[in-house]
Design an enzyme around this catalytic site. Structure first.
Site, PDB file in Angstrom:
ATOM      1  N   ASP A 303      -5.801   2.316   3.933  1.00 11.91           N
ATOM      2  CA  ASP A 303      -4.429   1.945   4.239  1.00 11.91           C
ATOM      3  C   ASP A 303      -4.294   0.481   3.809  1.00 11.91           C
ATOM      4  OD1 ASP A 303      -1.840   1.742   5.051  1.00 11.91           O
ATOM      5  OD2 ASP A 303      -2.166   2.525   7.075  1.00 11.91           O
TER       6      ASP A 303
HETATM    7  C1  BGC Z   1       1.207   2.053   6.200  1.00  8.21           C
HETATM    8  C2  BGC Z   1       0.957   3.219   5.275  1.00  8.21           C
HETATM    9  C3  BGC Z   1       1.676   2.992   3.975  1.00  8.21           C
HETATM   10  C4  BGC Z   1       1.205   1.668   3.376  1.00  8.21           C
HETATM   11  C5  BGC Z   1       1.854   1.348   2.051  1.00  8.21           C
HETATM   12  C6  BGC Z   1       0.914   0.718   5.544  1.00  8.21           C
HETATM   13  O1  BGC Z   1       1.373  -0.327   6.324  1.00  8.21           O
HETATM   14  O2  BGC Z   1       0.436   2.192   7.370  1.00  8.21           O
HETATM   15  O3  BGC Z   1       1.392   4.404   5.876  1.00  8.21           O
HETATM   16  O4  BGC Z   1       1.463   4.052   3.099  1.00  8.21           O
HETATM   17  O5  BGC Z   1       1.517   0.630   4.289  1.00  8.21           O
HETATM   18  O6  BGC Z   1       3.161   0.982   2.210  1.00  8.21           O
END
Ligand code: BGC
Length: 811
Positions: A303
């Site tokens: 993530d």
């Molecule tokens: C989130 C993810 C997301 C990623 C990219 C993170 O803060 O937890 O779900 O895909 O950002 O935007």
């Protein structure tokens, strides 16, 4: 015969010659075997491929001023990696698909294109407009995952995936960062709207269907957030302490189904720790379980900013670090040089990524149109939303509306329907159809006086709100509910044929919800609104319908007796008003069923006393970060212990016989259905158990019914929940009087529980009861069979062992 042998030999010789010719040419992905491409890459190139190329999103000046040194913390820092060619490549690809969450590195010489990764679960998330460009790039906001799961219709979810995947393809992205599929452990998790259910079977089946739909378009998915990422509070640091059994039976099970049935191109590891290790640094989670036990073939990405140690991440099998920084690249190069990271580990990570890049639209050279068929996709979302709405209450046939020409609508939410939650799961759609618009499109008129007063109220409230720029994670400030006076309610009851009241809630990434009035509970103003409007309309002999426009569970028991009907519309995507009108007017007969429990009160939830866990003393010398870091990337050590263990959702309520407002699997229809004629073998379990039931529409409206199969396993060495869902099916649209036979097959795994002591799935001997119903408490047919001996169904690897004893809940 001799001739044949000869020609066979000559083919081999020719083949060998060809291969030699190929391998002597320049090394190119797609022309040279992937392993050979990896061999030909320099250490620097490998390190650059396993780290994303950074995040480029514009931060408004007002927010920038709040950052330390006025610097965008997300902008790549060039002094962290001394490689000018790399940075030139990054500059070249940085504007591909503006609004993308990240991109992988490109190596033109090796024929390795970049891959563009974009959010998110309810539709593609990209910038809708671009500087110096008059075109727009809106995407379809589809219904939230929780609504889709309530349809219990895997074919429908697949069709949503196909439309979504087509937008990914036509807007030039390669992988969409979804579906989200964490278990809804607690109703307050701020991201529950991005997730499907409290049950792993529904979760896994829905996610697998979504993955298949999206990937049928030739683009990839990233199922997320793997795993046990069930809260937003302290999301970057929280250590989730949970038993192996609860992990295997609940928190991992949905992912297993999605991996094995959906074959997602990628998996996104989560921010949290499980039993002491960051998930992105856990070899147990990413290699032993995901690859060895389940056979996952794609790559794993972090993530955004997840985990701490890039070397541990590489070793664990977290192939790609997102969004990526020069520092991570330099650390990986250094670690290989110092012998702290074996190059063959890095090679495997590179190979996993290249295998997926090979399938990507960028690699195929797909020439995208930037013009997906948004009109057709609006129809898909309109239909899907109506199919997943759940009719919670319908007294005196208040719905569908008949002989209703004019409605009075109340509630701030009625004028501002929420299509989906906030944060990376939010979509930049062109419009959201309001309830007024939806009802008018359906030929109704809206009572004007009450509408005008409320619109004035909303306008004033908006004008009085502080004009701060909001960061993209933050929900819009809530507009206080309109205080309807009894006189206005009575006047509109004279003027209109029925009243609609909308209650809305929003939440999203970065924060959990609260068990307070205005959030899990209705605010005093909302309660007054329901009471005042209902009293006036009931006095006039007219009906009141409450529409719940929410992304997660709220309390309903204290007020549901007041209105005549309650429609749970969830956050239904951009066609919101039309989809709701379709159900209210009976164009669509509601067939949604809850995939989560609505408890009587928050404290009844088994995880309530362990949510969101505790903060631990901060012994680090870390200086507080920027306001943004403090708000969203908090680095306070924290932990949460899943003491409720396997008793999540209905597994708890049904086992401990705790009354609920609306049980798992519940939902009404404008029609009625009989489930009968269970045809099942009796006696002993013989490898599988096949049976069928008949579903008959006994009402006067065409409709669909969801049949749910629960299994009660015998008590043995392992404690069992009263029952668990093992299968489900939805009928086609049945005309009044029509009958459909539904068939089911149970396999040994459906009977099994996970035994921590032996790391095996075992079905314990004894009598099993098959319960076929239309909710988890409304069982219509039963059958039993016997398993004469304990059965070891599957051997798994020992993994993710908690470092302490957990005081697990037991009946
Ligand atoms: C989130 C993810 C997301 C990623 C990219 C993170 O803060 O937890 O779900 O895909 O950002 O935007």
């Amino acid at each position: 015969m001799l001739m044949k042998k000869k020609s066979f030999l000559s083919i081999i010789v020719m083949g060998l010659a060809l291969m030699t010719a190929c391998s002597s040419g320049p090394v190119k992905l797609g022309k040279t075997p992937v392993r050979k491409v990896v061999e030909s890459m320099t250490l620097e190139q490998k390190a650059e491929l396993v780290v994303g190329t950074g995040m480029f999103f514009e931060i408004p000046d007002s927010l920038l001023a709040m950052m330390p040194g006025g610097v965008n913390p997300f902008a790549p820092k060039k002094d962290e990696l001394n490689d000018s060619a790399y940075w030139a490549m990054v500059e070249k690809i940085r504007d591909l698909v503006p609004g993308a969450a990240g991109r992988t590195a490109e190596f033109e010489g090796l024929g390795i294109p970049t891959n563009v990764l974009c959010d998110g679960p309810a539709g593609l998330r990209i910038s809708p407009t671009r500087k110096g460009d008059n075109n727009t790039y809106y995407c379809t906001a589809f219904p939230i995952a929780t609504l889709l799961a309530s349809s219990w219709d895997t074919a429908l979810v697949r069709s949503v995936g196909e439309a979504m995947g087509n937008e990914v393809l036509e807007y030039g992205a390669d992988v969409i960062l979804g579906p989200g599929m964490n278990l809804q452990r607690n109703p307050l998790c701020g991201r529950n709207f991005e997730y499907y259910s409290e049950d792993p079977l529904i979760t896994g089946k829905m996610a697998a269907s979504m993955v298949k739909g999206i990937q049928s378009q030739g683009v990839g998915t990233s199922i997320k957030h793997y795993a046990a990422n069930n809260q937003e509070t302290n999301r970057n640091t929280v250590n989730t302490i949970v038993s192996e059994r609860a992990l295997r039976e609940l928190y991992l099970e949905g992912f297993r189904i999605a991996v094995q049935e959906g074959q997602p191109w990628t998996v996104m590891s989560s921010y949290n720790k499980i039993n002491g290790s960051y998930t992105s640094e856990s070899h147990d989670l990413l290699t032993k379980i995901l690859r060895n036990d389940w056979g996952f073939k794609g790559y794993v990405m972090t993530d955004w900013g997840g985990g701490k140690d890039p070397i541990a991440q590489m070793k664990a099998g977290n192939d790609l670090l997102m969004p990526g920084s020069g520092k991570q690249i330099s650390e990986i190069i250094q670690a290989v040089k110092e012998g702290k990271l074996e190059e063959k580990v890095l090679d495997k990570n590179v190979e996993n990524i290249l295998n997926i890049i090979l399938k990507s639209p960028k690699f195929r050279g797909y020439s995208y149109s930037n013009k997906p068929d948004l009109k057709a996709h609006a129809e898909v979302t309109r239909k899907a939303a109506a199919e997943g709405m759940v009719l919670l209450k319908n007294s005196n046939s208040a719905l569908p509306f008949s002989n209703i020409k004019k409605v009075a609508i109340f509630g701030v939410g009625s004028f501002n329907l929420i299509s989906g939650g906030t944060g990376s799961g939010d979509v930049n759609e062109a419009y959201t159809v309001s309830l007024v618009q939806g009802l008018e499109n359906a030929g109704l008129t809206i009572e004007e006086k009450s509408m005008k007063e409320q619109l004035d109220h909303i306008q004033k409230a908006k004008a009085n709100q502080p004009q701060r720029r909001r960061f993209f994670f933050m929900p819009s400030p809530v507009i206080p509910e309109f205080q309807v006076k009894p006189a206005l309610a009575s006047a509109s009851a004279q003027n209109a044929d029925a009243a609609l009241i909308t209650i809305s809630r929003n939440s999203g990434e970065g924060a959990d919800r609260k068990a307070e009035k205005g959030d899990f509970y209705l605010s005093d103003e909302e309660m007054n609104l329901i009471k005042t409007v209902s009293s006036a309309f009931h006095t006039a002999g007219k009906k009141v319908v409450v529409v719940l426009n929410i992304g997660g569970v709220i309390e309903t028991a204290s007020w549901r007796d007041i209105p005549d009907a309650v429609l749970l519309a969830w956050q239904p995507g951009q066609e919101a008003g039309n989809s709701i009108a379709d159900v209210l007017l009976g164009k669509v007969n509601p067939s949604g069923k809850l995939a989560c429990t609505f408890p009587m009160k928050y404290d009844d939830v088994p995880s309530a006393k362990n949510f969101p866990g505790i903060e631990l003393p901060d012994t680090s010398t870390r200086k507080p970060g920027s306001p943004l870091e403090e708000a969203f990337l908090r680095a306070k050590p924290a932990e949460v212990v899943y003491e409720e263990d396997i008793f999540v959702g209905y597994r708890y309520f049904n086992t401990f016989k705790v009354p609920v407002a609306y049980e798992f699997g519940y939902g009404l229809s404008y029609s009625t259905f009989d489930v009968s004629n269970l045809v099942a073998p009796s006696g002993k379990f013989a490898g599988k158990y096949e049976f069928s039931v008949d579903v008959k529409n006994t009402g006067s409206t065409a409709g669909r019914e969801v049949v749910q199969v629960y299994l009660a396993a015998p008590a043995g060495k392992l404690v069992k929940p009263a029952e668990k869902l093992v299968a489900f099916a939805k009928t086609s649209l049945l005309q009044p009087g029509e009958t459909q036979t539904l068939r089911f097959v149970l396999v040994p795994r459906d009977l099994a529980s996970f035994n921590d002591a032996t790391s095996t799935w075992i079905a314990e001997k004894g009598n099993y009861e098959v319960r076929v119903g239309v909710s988890s408490l409304d069982i219509r047919q039963k059958a039993t069979f016997e398993l004469p001996n304990d059965l070891t169904v599957e051997k798994a690897t020992k993994a993710l062992v908690p470092d302490r004893e957990i005081k697990v809940l037991r009946p």
